[in-house]
Design a protein around this motif. Structure first.
Motif: not given
Length: 114
Positions: A46-57
């Motif tokens: 029931x949810x649209x989700x996007x995670x965005x990540x970097x290793x140092x910040x």
């Protein structure tokens, strides 16, 4: 949320894995080394989700806007939650999330307040 075909057609997204309710990839942009900005998208439960990540910040506003444009239309509103501490799970300290409840529209404050 855009269709999977629209997402995959973006020159800014390098998809490395696909599932029935999501995908994993990287932001492809001349400014970044390959694999610098990791992206996980899902549309189950029931949810649209996007995670965005970097290793140092943490991702910048500009980076989050680029990713938002890959996955959602310009007239769609997505949100970042700041849950109560008791409900917060922090597995990766440099990861931000965008969410949209499927079928829901969010009430926004007046434009002059934003």
């Amino acid at each position: 949320m855009k269709s999977i075909e629209e997402m995959k057609s973006s020159p800014r997204l390098l998809v490395v894995k696909e599932g029935f309710d999501g995908l994993m990839g990287y932001l492809h942009h001349p400014r970044y080394r390959l694999h610098a900005v990791a992206i996980i998208a899902s549309w189950g439960g029931g949810w649209e989700h996007v995670s965005v990540s970097l290793s140092n910040r943490c991702p910048t506003w500009e980076e989050m806007c680029m990713v938002k444009d890959i996955f959602w239309g310009e007239d769609e509103c997505v949100i970042q939650f700041h849950p109560p501490k008791s409900a917060n799970i922090n597995i990766q300290p440099y990861c931000l999330h965008m969410w949209k409840k499927i079928g829901a529209e969010y009430e926004l404050p007046p434009k002059e307040f934003v």
